[in-house]
Design a protein around this motif. Structure first.
Motif, PDB file in Angstrom:
ATOM      1  N   ARG A 152      -7.637  -1.588   3.650  1.00  0.00           N
ATOM      2  CA  ARG A 152      -6.589  -0.821   4.322  1.00  0.00           C
ATOM      3  C   ARG A 152      -6.628  -1.035   5.837  1.00  0.00           C
ATOM      4  O   ARG A 152      -7.606  -0.660   6.492  1.00  0.00           O
ATOM      5  CB  ARG A 152      -6.732   0.658   3.982  1.00  0.00           C
ATOM      6  N   ARG A 178      -4.624 -12.494   2.515  1.00  0.00           N
ATOM      7  CA  ARG A 178      -4.250 -11.370   3.376  1.00  0.00           C
ATOM      8  C   ARG A 178      -5.308 -11.016   4.432  1.00  0.00           C
ATOM      9  O   ARG A 178      -4.956 -10.650   5.555  1.00  0.00           O
ATOM     10  CB  ARG A 178      -3.896 -10.147   2.524  1.00  0.00           C
ATOM     11  N   GLU A 181      -5.437 -12.086   8.465  1.00  0.00           N
ATOM     12  CA  GLU A 181      -4.849 -11.321   9.563  1.00  0.00           C
ATOM     13  C   GLU A 181      -5.928 -10.692  10.435  1.00  0.00           C
ATOM     14  O   GLU A 181      -5.722 -10.466  11.634  1.00  0.00           O
ATOM     15  CB  GLU A 181      -3.941 -10.233   8.980  1.00  0.00           C
ATOM     16  N   ALA A 216       0.665 -12.212  -5.615  1.00  0.00           N
ATOM     17  CA  ALA A 216       1.999 -12.676  -5.204  1.00  0.00           C
ATOM     18  C   ALA A 216       2.460 -13.914  -5.958  1.00  0.00           C
ATOM     19  O   ALA A 216       3.542 -14.429  -5.702  1.00  0.00           O
ATOM     20  CB  ALA A 216       1.997 -12.972  -3.703  1.00  0.00           C
ATOM     21  N   ASN A 292       0.102 -13.860   2.853  1.00  0.00           N
ATOM     22  CA  ASN A 292       0.779 -12.576   2.955  1.00  0.00           C
ATOM     23  C   ASN A 292      -0.043 -11.646   3.841  1.00  0.00           C
ATOM     24  O   ASN A 292      -1.135 -11.987   4.282  1.00  0.00           O
ATOM     25  CB  ASN A 292       0.964 -11.957   1.579  1.00  0.00           C
ATOM     26  N   ILE A 293       0.473 -10.447   4.068  1.00  0.00           N
ATOM     27  CA  ILE A 293      -0.295  -9.424   4.779  1.00  0.00           C
ATOM     28  C   ILE A 293      -0.217  -8.142   3.974  1.00  0.00           C
ATOM     29  O   ILE A 293       0.640  -7.980   3.092  1.00  0.00           O
ATOM     30  CB  ILE A 293       0.223  -9.170   6.215  1.00  0.00           C
ATOM     31  N   TYR A 294      -1.131  -7.237   4.263  1.00  0.00           N
ATOM     32  CA  TYR A 294      -1.066  -5.924   3.625  1.00  0.00           C
ATOM     33  C   TYR A 294       0.118  -5.180   4.230  1.00  0.00           C
ATOM     34  O   TYR A 294       0.224  -5.057   5.446  1.00  0.00           O
ATOM     35  CB  TYR A 294      -2.371  -5.161   3.857  1.00  0.00           C
ATOM     36  N   THR A 295       0.993  -4.706   3.402  1.00  0.00           N
ATOM     37  CA  THR A 295       2.220  -4.054   3.886  1.00  0.00           C
ATOM     38  C   THR A 295       2.121  -2.527   3.867  1.00  0.00           C
ATOM     39  O   THR A 295       3.012  -1.856   4.369  1.00  0.00           O
ATOM     40  CB  THR A 295       3.426  -4.486   3.043  1.00  0.00           C
ATOM     41  N   VAL A 296       1.050  -1.998   3.319  1.00  0.00           N
ATOM     42  CA  VAL A 296       0.872  -0.545   3.261  1.00  0.00           C
ATOM     43  C   VAL A 296      -0.376  -0.145   4.044  1.00  0.00           C
ATOM     44  O   VAL A 296      -1.159  -0.994   4.471  1.00  0.00           O
ATOM     45  CB  VAL A 296       0.751  -0.038   1.807  1.00  0.00           C
ATOM     46  N   HIS A 297      -0.531   1.150   4.248  1.00  0.00           N
ATOM     47  CA  HIS A 297      -1.687   1.707   4.968  1.00  0.00           C
ATOM     48  C   HIS A 297      -1.822   1.097   6.366  1.00  0.00           C
ATOM     49  O   HIS A 297      -2.906   0.749   6.799  1.00  0.00           O
ATOM     50  CB  HIS A 297      -2.974   1.493   4.170  1.00  0.00           C
ATOM     51  N   ARG A 298      -0.676   0.987   7.016  1.00  0.00           N
ATOM     52  CA  ARG A 298      -0.689   0.481   8.382  1.00  0.00           C
ATOM     53  C   ARG A 298      -0.294   1.617   9.316  1.00  0.00           C
ATOM     54  O   ARG A 298       0.585   2.402   9.039  1.00  0.00           O
ATOM     55  CB  ARG A 298       0.302  -0.677   8.526  1.00  0.00           C
TER      56      ARG A 298
END
Length: 299
Positions: A152, A178, A181, A216, A292-298
């Motif tokens: 996260r 991911r 990043e 993905a 890709n990147i983590y799109t949640v918990h940002r």
């Protein structure tokens, strides 16, 4: 086996550690795998109180008790199980961490843990209290260093900013890029990334592609990407490319593939020897795979 320092610590770990979760519950087989891992030069063992309700820690403890000083021992805390309650539940409180470490020490037959890791976490946790627990354990000499196991982004940033963690464990492979990043950020703060799942559940081996896809990747994409990876360096196995790629990244402290048998263990250990990937091969592997990147918990 080459070794690397973890973060800003003095823990020198083998590039390939052993993720102990896949050892299973057959004691004889588990001890055989652990003994062989140590014989092959692996000195970094990663377990957790969660695995098989503590049984995993017990087997690891039995395997290393006569050679504890030669081992970098890592375990985890934060998931709690109590009789009469359904399943595990999350408890990162100071009181629980300081009680749970006593039970882990008992199962591991040791009086200290080299790397104690928070096994998850959310931004809603009382992170200051959690950090206070780990810092007190360090002062007491029960824990040498601590880290977190988290994917996260907001949790990672908070712990790097507020604590003295030396590692962040994340799922990281050619099929799950991911974490890239975070490599420069972690390197800047002298925190090492520990890569779990570097073989993507066996997909980055000669194992056939399942029909369900992976993260993905659709099933069709997996078939194509495996073909592309194979042709990148025909003289190397899929396992070799998968592990060498991760270890070539700045800030990576170790890869910790699991092994449920001796053959897998030997393949994983041998895979990091020999020649390294060229710059051209690294570029090709990045081209063929998704970042890709983590799109949640940002935050």
């Amino acid at each position: 086996m080459k070794k690397r320092m973890l973060g800003h610590s003095d823990l020198k770990v083998s590039e390939v550690g052993l993720g102990c979760m896949s050892l299973g519950t057959d004691k004889q087989q588990a001890l055989a795998i652990l003994d062989e891992a140590l014989a092959l030069g692996i000195n970094y063992l990663d377990t957790a109180d969660l695995y098989d309700f503590g049984r995993n820690e017990e087997m690891v403890g039995e395997a290393i008790k006569a050679r504890r000083k030669d081992i970098i021992l890592a375990t985890k805390v934060g998931n709690r199980w109590e009789e009469g309650k359904p399943g595990w539940y999350w408890d990162p409180s100071k009181a629980y961490i300081k009680e749970a470490v006593k039970q882990s020490l008992k199962r591991l037959q040791t009086d200290y843990i080299d790397l104690y890791q928070l096994h998850g976490g959310t931004i809603e946790d009382n992170i200051d209290e959690t950090i206070e627990a780990f810092e007190e354990l360090k002062q007491e000499g029960v824990v040498r260093y601590y880290g977190i196991s988290s994917i996260r982004p907001n949790v990672i940033k908070e712990f790097v900013k507020k604590s003295s963690i030396i590692t962040v464990m994340m799922q990281y492979s050619l099929l799950d890029r991911r974490p890239e990043e975070w490599l420069s950020f972690l390197t800047e703060h002298k925190v090492s990334l520990i890569a779990r799942g570097p073989l993507a559940k066996g997909l980055l081996t000669e194992k056939p592609v399942s029909k369900s896809g992976y993260l993905a990747y659709s099933n069709e994409e997996l078939l194509k990407v495996k073909t592309d990876i194979k042709k990148t360096a025909p003289d190397l196995t899929m396992t070799e490319m998968a592990l060498k790629y991760i270890l070539a990244q700045p800030g990576v402290g170790a890869v910790i593939p699991g092994a449920s048998n001796l053959t897998q263990l030997r393949e994983n250990t041998m895979a990091v020897g020999g020649r390294q990937l060229t710059d051209q091969e690294m570029k090709a592997l990045r081209f063929y795979t998704k970042r890709n990147i983590y799109t949640v918990h940002r935050s």
